[in-house]
Scaffold this motif. Sequence first.
Motif, mmCIF file in Angstrom:
data_model
loop_
_atom_site.group_PDB
_atom_site.id
_atom_site.type_symbol
_atom_site.label_atom_id
_atom_site.label_comp_id
_atom_site.label_asym_id
_atom_site.label_seq_id
_atom_site.Cartn_x
_atom_site.Cartn_y
_atom_site.Cartn_z
ATOM 1 N N ASN A 216 0.822 -1.213 0.000
ATOM 2 C CA ASN A 216 0.000 0.000 0.000
ATOM 3 C C ASN A 216 0.854 1.261 0.000
ATOM 4 O O ASN A 216 0.481 2.280 -0.580
ATOM 5 N N ARG A 217 1.998 1.200 0.677
ATOM 6 C CA ARG A 217 2.865 2.378 0.744
ATOM 7 C C ARG A 217 3.405 2.754 -0.634
ATOM 8 O O ARG A 217 3.634 3.940 -0.912
ATOM 9 N N ILE A 218 3.616 1.767 -1.490
ATOM 10 C CA ILE A 218 4.127 2.051 -2.836
ATOM 11 C C ILE A 218 3.184 2.990 -3.576
ATOM 12 O O ILE A 218 3.574 4.075 -4.037
ATOM 13 N N CYS A 401 11.416 -0.093 -4.415
ATOM 14 C CA CYS A 401 10.961 -0.302 -3.036
ATOM 15 C C CYS A 401 9.949 -1.440 -2.930
ATOM 16 O O CYS A 401 9.507 -1.769 -1.823
ATOM 17 N N VAL A 402 9.561 -2.016 -4.058
ATOM 18 C CA VAL A 402 8.599 -3.118 -4.045
ATOM 19 C C VAL A 402 9.244 -4.345 -3.406
ATOM 20 O O VAL A 402 10.366 -4.721 -3.759
ATOM 21 N N GLY A 403 8.549 -4.970 -2.478
ATOM 22 C CA GLY A 403 9.121 -6.076 -1.718
ATOM 23 C C GLY A 403 8.954 -7.448 -2.326
ATOM 24 O O GLY A 403 9.385 -8.441 -1.745
ATOM 25 N N CYS A 404 8.334 -7.531 -3.484
ATOM 26 C CA CYS A 404 8.126 -8.809 -4.178
ATOM 27 C C CYS A 404 8.897 -8.754 -5.488
ATOM 28 O O CYS A 404 8.682 -7.855 -6.305
ATOM 29 N N ASP A 405 9.815 -9.690 -5.691
ATOM 30 C CA ASP A 405 10.674 -9.645 -6.881
ATOM 31 C C ASP A 405 9.877 -9.696 -8.175
ATOM 32 O O ASP A 405 10.187 -8.989 -9.143
ATOM 33 N N LYS A 406 8.859 -10.538 -8.227
ATOM 34 C CA LYS A 406 8.082 -10.642 -9.461
ATOM 35 C C LYS A 406 7.283 -9.364 -9.693
ATOM 36 O O LYS A 406 7.184 -8.869 -10.828
#
Length: 501
Positions: A216-218, A401-406
């Motif tokens: 959500n922060r993204i 800053c996205v925490g999921c590589d995909k």
Amino acid sequence: MATGATEMAYKNYCVVFIIFALVIVQAVGYDTELYETKPCDSNACFDELHGSLGDCSCNVDTIDYFNNVKIYPRLQSLVRKDYFRFYKVNLKKECPFWADDSKCAMRFCHIKTCSKESVPGYENGYENEHIDESPATKYSKEAQSNCNSDTDHDHDLGYLNMTISAASQHEIAKWKAYDDALENFCGYDDKDVDAEYVDLLLNPERYTGYKGPSANRIWRSIYQENCFRPKPNPYESFPFVLTSDLGNMCLEKRVFYRAVSGLHSSINIHLCSKYLLYEKGAGFTSDGEWGPNLEEFQRRFDPSQTFGEGPNWLKNLYFVYLLEMRALAKAGPYFETEEYYTGNPTEDEETREAIHNMLSVIYTFPDHFNESSMFNGGSQAAKLKVEFREHFRNISRIMDCVGCDKCKLWGKLQTQGLGTALKILFSSRWNSPESDPNQGKLPVRHRSHERLQRTEIVALFNAFSRLSESIRQLEQFRVMLSSQKEGAQKQSLFRTIQDMK
């Protein structure tokens, strides 16, 4: 006397309390009225998805037919070609804005990278095809030809000092970096040490389970800190610009917001159309079952679930589709002269033919986006253009800053694709006073020295493919909603008949 004073104070207190209560009720009433929507209806998402898009002369129905019948099948075939399958990206970059170690732990978030040797044509110069030569490089010792071998050459008479100091070379490199920054809407990390190739076909975009405060922060940061806003948004849980407020923004700022919103809508549709329905096994490749999730689609776009904004977000998807298609048309002759080299002559020729075929269709679209109406107005327009570019560059950095590589992979690719489209539309290097007589009013001629990096081309075509697929998936959800409504009507009729017996 004391009793009377007490009663008076009590009355005053009651009056103040009542006034305060009325103010609260009025504020709540205003908020409710602002966001009041009709009860959830099975077709509510599509009731307003017709007619004009605004800010352009095109309408939704024209794009639906053009995309679903003409563009979508061609793009699906094109992006499966080796040239467009492999995307080089650095997924190890640290978030530049906040410390965040909330990495997605689900196996669906992970990706498989490729070795350089597995990329078709890599050993024969795959990477070097589009590397721009630094101005300082041409003055290096290695770049100079050996004139002493020429028998007619008199070294003393013809001597020209071609040396340049290391400090000067460094300064010239900084000049080039500055010039590039004035034209580019995204940063590039494909030359980073940590950059790796990813096979996009082996790592499809779909729901991974990445959600919560980190995700959500993204988007909150993108909308609240990097989108132009007509006024501060008092609703913390709803960071989007209300459609009713867009009219208070100039065209350039509206275009920026609608492009970002359309990209966000497209990504949401991908997650809804390839949602993890259930898991079959526990392997890395995840033997899960993905498919359309109608309930999730309604949660994200139904007016009753989105304060009435869902249909407008879907319209923004069509808007950014027009934006990227216009970029492909404007740079069309450039794309038609590219080699699309992979080391396989047969496939390379097929790729060039596929590009030519798709562009010939794009040229026939009757209502392309008109970027020439933007950034006109002297110094103020030039300043706005700089802000426009810097805001988008920030958004491209937020993708780190996205925490999921995909999710990061596809977020960075689609952001770079949109950034490449904006570069083509609004960079002076791609403008030309001439139009191509064979393609109507489209000013598609570019300056001969302008080149795009391979990653830019791969990102642009794949990003446009993602938008195309989103529009195609909307038709699937439309059919599912209609079937759901028809089924509900049949059940209601059946119950009515049963009650009459």
